[in-house]
Design a protein around this motif. Structure first.
Motif, PDB file in Angstrom:
ATOM      1  N   GLU A 158       0.764  -1.250   0.002  1.00  0.00           N
ATOM      2  CA  GLU A 158       0.182  -0.012  -0.037  1.00  0.00           C
ATOM      3  C   GLU A 158       0.952   1.078   0.014  1.00  0.00           C
ATOM      4  N   GLN A 159       0.288   2.245  -0.382  1.00  0.00           N
ATOM      5  CA  GLN A 159       1.188   3.769  -0.418  1.00  0.00           C
ATOM      6  C   GLN A 159       1.458   3.884   0.951  1.00  0.00           C
ATOM      7  N   ASN A 160       2.523   4.452   0.856  1.00  0.00           N
ATOM      8  CA  ASN A 160       3.426   4.923   2.420  1.00  0.00           C
ATOM      9  C   ASN A 160       3.307   3.963   3.512  1.00  0.00           C
TER      10      ASN A 160
ATOM     11  N   LYS B 287       2.116  -1.000 -12.678  1.00  0.00           N
ATOM     12  CA  LYS B 287       3.102  -0.936 -11.774  1.00  0.00           C
ATOM     13  C   LYS B 287       2.826   0.006 -10.747  1.00  0.00           C
ATOM     14  N   LEU B 288       3.158  -0.568  -9.492  1.00  0.00           N
ATOM     15  CA  LEU B 288       2.663   0.423  -8.289  1.00  0.00           C
ATOM     16  C   LEU B 288       4.035   1.020  -7.765  1.00  0.00           C
ATOM     17  N   SER B 289       4.292   2.347  -7.950  1.00  0.00           N
ATOM     18  CA  SER B 289       5.371   2.685  -7.566  1.00  0.00           C
ATOM     19  C   SER B 289       5.315   3.165  -6.187  1.00  0.00           C
ATOM     20  N   TYR B 290       4.493   2.713  -5.211  1.00  0.00           N
ATOM     21  CA  TYR B 290       4.349   2.980  -3.817  1.00  0.00           C
ATOM     22  C   TYR B 290       5.562   3.072  -3.020  1.00  0.00           C
ATOM     23  N   ARG B 291       5.342   4.036  -1.995  1.00  0.00           N
ATOM     24  CA  ARG B 291       6.701   4.072  -1.014  1.00  0.00           C
ATOM     25  C   ARG B 291       6.625   3.143  -0.091  1.00  0.00           C
ATOM     26  N   VAL B 292       7.457   2.063  -0.096  1.00  0.00           N
ATOM     27  CA  VAL B 292       7.375   0.907   0.894  1.00  0.00           C
ATOM     28  C   VAL B 292       8.910   0.968   1.546  1.00  0.00           C
ATOM     29  N   VAL B 293       8.735   1.279   2.707  1.00  0.00           N
ATOM     30  CA  VAL B 293      10.225   1.628   3.613  1.00  0.00           C
ATOM     31  C   VAL B 293      10.568   0.031   3.826  1.00  0.00           C
ATOM     32  N   PHE B 294      11.784  -0.372   3.588  1.00  0.00           N
ATOM     33  CA  PHE B 294      12.287  -1.453   3.969  1.00  0.00           C
ATOM     34  C   PHE B 294      13.699  -1.477   4.758  1.00  0.00           C
ATOM     35  N   PRO B 295      13.473  -1.784   6.144  1.00  0.00           N
ATOM     36  CA  PRO B 295      14.500  -1.297   6.885  1.00  0.00           C
ATOM     37  C   PRO B 295      15.834  -2.064   6.666  1.00  0.00           C
TER      38      PRO B 295
ATOM     39  N   PHE C  83      15.300   3.734  -3.134  1.00  0.00           N
ATOM     40  CA  PHE C  83      14.812   2.674  -3.841  1.00  0.00           C
ATOM     41  C   PHE C  83      13.510   2.214  -3.007  1.00  0.00           C
ATOM     42  N   PHE C  84      13.137   3.208  -2.064  1.00  0.00           N
ATOM     43  CA  PHE C  84      11.729   2.773  -1.243  1.00  0.00           C
ATOM     44  C   PHE C  84      10.495   2.741  -2.270  1.00  0.00           C
ATOM     45  N   GLY C  85      10.622   3.866  -3.285  1.00  0.00           N
ATOM     46  CA  GLY C  85       9.317   4.122  -3.981  1.00  0.00           C
ATOM     47  C   GLY C  85       9.008   5.532  -3.925  1.00  0.00           C
ATOM     48  N   SER C  86       7.955   5.936  -4.526  1.00  0.00           N
ATOM     49  CA  SER C  86       7.477   7.384  -4.435  1.00  0.00           C
ATOM     50  C   SER C  86       6.026   7.543  -3.660  1.00  0.00           C
ATOM     51  N   ALA C  87       6.204   8.614  -2.974  1.00  0.00           N
ATOM     52  CA  ALA C  87       5.057   9.082  -2.154  1.00  0.00           C
ATOM     53  C   ALA C  87       3.979   9.590  -3.001  1.00  0.00           C
ATOM     54  N   GLN C  88       4.373  10.172  -4.180  1.00  0.00           N
ATOM     55  CA  GLN C  88       3.491  10.719  -5.193  1.00  0.00           C
ATOM     56  C   GLN C  88       2.878   9.741  -6.072  1.00  0.00           C
TER      57      GLN C  88
END
Length: 369
Positions: free
Chosen positions: A206-208, A272-280, A343-348
């Motif tokens: 999902e986004q963010n 393609k979903l460019s969602y920002r997904v934070v991977f620690p 490389f987390f993805g985009s919030a927009q």
């Protein structure tokens, strides 16, 4: 290619900060084979996997010259890289790529392929080969079948003969985890549990969001009602039920696949979903069987570059001896750790940055100082 200033700069940095035996080689692209190259780099820097492959090659040198398969080709490629005199350079994985194409028609065309599909195919193929070899090696001769039964312990008889314990190969030891699919009947409270194994976890995104929240959603409870009622064996009828997927056993190497390609019915195609997904860089997970916290450390990321699922490019980021490197086919560069978060993805919804983390490789920190 690793030539001129970039090559010598990397060579110098590697000489100062990396162990003598480690090698960092780019892989030649044979027309849209970046999906293969990016996954191979991640697997090469998965140290337990690499060590097993090199050992396999050393023990099967003579066999490798005769009967070629995907395992012998991969072991040969990893041995070629690790035994290079220089620390850096470029290798052409031609034999391996030819074998992949011969083995699976899906990868025969020059079209854009999916790196996750390739990883799945490769690991399953390696397991098949190892299982066949192990079964061939332990086929009992008439005189030792009794000692075999004693060595393997009692077998459970089944309708069609004997129940054989599944073989655990070194691929399983690296990557296999166990999921439990639990369904609780809401009328009689009976829980039906079914175990299934996995080599990687595919997570909806999902986004963010973050890997932790994606994993929580993966294990969230879903109610089965209306047309989706569950047939409860105890009630002998369809009942409302609650269903959830739990991780029963976490693997030594945890591979997470982010489902960035989604079929949109209105469009009639994948998007393609460019969602920002934070991977620690460090991931803490609770092992559901004994509630102990397991710590994982990120060591590789396969990145999809491009705005759509049917075209684009794959690169990989790899952590080796506390330094991060960037592999783009023939090119290898050292990068700063802070680069990983780009490389987390985009919030927009629309962004000029199309480089997104797609497959994440985490290693368990158990037994590591």
């Amino acid at each position: 290619m690793l030539m001129g200033a970039a090559g010598s700069k990397l060579e110098k940095a590697l000489g100062d900060q990396f162990p003598e035996g480690e090698r960092y080689f780019g892989l030649e692209n044979f027309g849209n084979t970046c999906y293969c190259n990016s996954v191979l780099q991640a697997l090469y820097f998965c140290v337990p996997f690499r060590e097993q492959l090199l050992e396999y090659y050393a023990n099967n040198k003579s066999a490798a010259e005769g009967d070629e398969n995907l395992l012998t080709c991969l072991a040969d490629l990893f041995t070629q890289i690790s035994s290079q005199k220089k620390k850096t350079g470029v290798i052409a994985p031609k034999r391996f790529v030819q074998r992949v194409k011969k083995q699976n028609e899906l990868f025969r065309s020059y079209m854009h392929q999916d790196a996750h599909e390739f990883l799945n195919f490769l690991l399953n193929e390696l397991v098949d080969i190892l299982e066949k070899e192990a079964n061939a090696a332990k086929a009992p001769s008439p005189d030792n079948s009794v000692s075999n039964k004693i060595a393997n312990g009692p077998t459970k008889p089944q309708a069609n003969g004997f129940h054989k314990e599944p073989l655990v190969t070194w691929v399983h030891k690296c990557f296999q985890g166990i999921l439990t699919n639990e369904t609780r009947c809401l009328r009689c409270e009976t829980v039906t549990a079914r175990d299934e194994t996995f080599f990687d976890l595919s997570l909806d995104i999902e986004q963010n969001s973050s890997i932790t929240s994606c994993l929580k959603n993966f294990s969230s409870t879903e109610t089965l009602n209306a047309e989706d009622k569950f047939f409860c064996d105890k009630c002998c009828s369809l009942q409302e039920a609650q269903k959830r997927m739990k991780i029963k056993k976490l693997p030594s190497i945890l591979v997470i696949h982010l489902k960035r390609f989604k079929y949109i019915e209105q469009l009639g195609r994948y998007k393609k979903l460019s969602y920002r997904v934070v991977f620690p860089l460090e991931l803490k997970l609770t092992n559901t069987t004994d509630n102990s916290d397991l710590e994982y450390s990120l060591f590789a990321v396969v990145v999809h570059v491009g705005s759509g699922p049917n075209h684009g490019h794959y690169i990989s980021l790899v952590k080796s001896h506390n330094h991060w490197l960037f592999f783009d086919d023939e090119n290898v560069e050292m990068i700063d750790e802070s680069m990983v978060q780009t490389f987390f993805g985009s919030a927009q919804e629309y962004s000029s940055n199309t480089d997104h983390g797609y497959i994440l490789f985490y290693e368990s920190m158990v037994g590591k100082s």
